[in-house]
Write a protein that holds these residues in place. Structure first.
Motif, PDB file in Angstrom:
ATOM      1  N   ILE A  61       0.690  -1.345   0.121  1.00 43.92           N
ATOM      2  CA  ILE A  61      -0.029  -0.089   0.078  1.00 43.92           C
ATOM      3  C   ILE A  61       0.833   1.377   0.028  1.00 43.92           C
ATOM      4  CG2 ILE A  61      -1.978  -0.790   1.038  1.00 43.92           C
ATOM      5  CD1 ILE A  61      -1.093  -0.221   3.836  1.00 43.92           C
ATOM      6  N   PHE A  62       2.098   1.228   0.069  1.00 47.35           N
ATOM      7  CA  PHE A  62       3.154   2.170   0.116  1.00 47.35           C
ATOM      8  C   PHE A  62       4.369   1.940  -0.648  1.00 47.35           C
ATOM      9  CE2 PHE A  62       1.134   2.376   4.504  1.00 47.35           C
ATOM     10  CZ  PHE A  62       0.450   3.937   4.268  1.00 47.35           C
ATOM     11  N   ASP A  63       4.872   2.827  -1.443  1.00 42.05           N
ATOM     12  CA  ASP A  63       6.073   2.735  -2.461  1.00 42.05           C
ATOM     13  C   ASP A  63       6.736   3.926  -2.314  1.00 42.05           C
ATOM     14  OD1 ASP A  63       7.899   2.039  -4.252  1.00 42.05           O
ATOM     15  OD2 ASP A  63       6.605   1.866  -5.869  1.00 42.05           O
ATOM     16  N   GLY A  64       7.881   4.036  -1.550  1.00 38.16           N
ATOM     17  CA  GLY A  64       8.698   4.972  -1.303  1.00 38.16           C
ATOM     18  C   GLY A  64       9.669   5.027  -0.192  1.00 38.16           C
ATOM     19  N   ILE A  65      10.155   6.030   0.605  1.00 37.65           N
ATOM     20  CA  ILE A  65      11.022   6.163   1.536  1.00 37.65           C
ATOM     21  C   ILE A  65      10.354   6.436   2.938  1.00 37.65           C
ATOM     22  CG2 ILE A  65      13.402   6.996   2.579  1.00 37.65           C
ATOM     23  CD1 ILE A  65      13.969   7.189  -0.425  1.00 37.65           C
ATOM     24  N   TYR A  66      10.408   5.822   3.760  1.00 39.52           N
ATOM     25  CA  TYR A  66       9.464   6.111   5.061  1.00 39.52           C
ATOM     26  C   TYR A  66      10.094   5.843   6.350  1.00 39.52           C
ATOM     27  CZ  TYR A  66       5.913   5.381   1.279  1.00 39.52           C
ATOM     28  OH  TYR A  66       5.524   5.390   0.206  1.00 39.52           O
TER      29      TYR A  66
END
Length: 202
Positions: A61-66
């Protein structure tokens, strides 16, 4: 004088101000989706909870840097700093971890991660099981120097992490080899039946 000292002298002659965490990151908690263990479909994507990866699932559900910060359950370390995870790529996050992303070029997410990793949050942990609610998290104060200073701090700290990782890998390999060597000689030296046979005894 180091490059960092020079940057601080040039760009922060009057010191550095505190800002609220909620003003310098995006908080994406409303996009989280918990999935019970029996309803998860096994896959390749990390499924994160309060203290890191809990499982691997078939979707994300997320795609990135967190930055993930424990919200309830596992929320605080023994040194009173928050439970944090640096998560990248395609991931799923349940409702036990706050999820933060970069909001602008004024505040590097990696710099914020390092700041949070040394922040005492014992005064905002509430209840049993322990919980850091979103409002209290938003109000965490961090020092925010100019971008160039943040970049240099991140460069230095990431360099130390890289060196530590390499050293740990090297030491682990060396220790594994020494353990095998020890076990070999232990088995040889304590095998008295074999020693007697080699000496011609029956």
């Amino acid at each position: 004088m180091s490059k960092l000292d020079e940057l601080i002298k040039e760009l922060c002659p009057d010191g550095v101000e505190y800002v609220k965490l909620g003003d310098v990151v995006n908080i994406l908690d409303n996009l989280r989706k918990p999935v019970s263990k029996q309803n998860r479909i096994s896959g390749i994507y990390p499924y994160y909870g309060a203290n890191g990866i809990q499982d691997y699932v078939d979707s994300y559900i997320f795609d990135g840097i967190y930055i993930l910060m424990g919200e309830d359950g596992s929320v605080i370390n023994t040194d009173n700093t928050p439970i944090l995870t640096w998560a990248t790529g395609k991931i799923w996050v349940n409702n036990h971890a706050h999820i933060l992303s970069e909001i602008s070029e004024k505040a590097l997410l990696r710099y914020i991660y390092f700041c949070l990793s040394k922040t005492n949050v014992s005064n905002i942990v509430r209840g049993t099981p322990p919980k850091i609610n979103q409002q209290n998290m938003r109000n965490i104060q961090i020092l925010l120097p100019p971008l160039a200073v943040q970049e240099e701090i991140v460069r230095i700290l990431d360099h130390f992490i890289e060196l530590t990782t390499k050293l740990t890998t090297k030491l682990t390999t060396e220790l594994t080899a020494r353990k095998k060597q020890y076990e070999y000689y232990r088995n040889q030296l304590l095998n008295f039946d074999k020693l007697r046979m080699e000496n011609g005894e029956r």
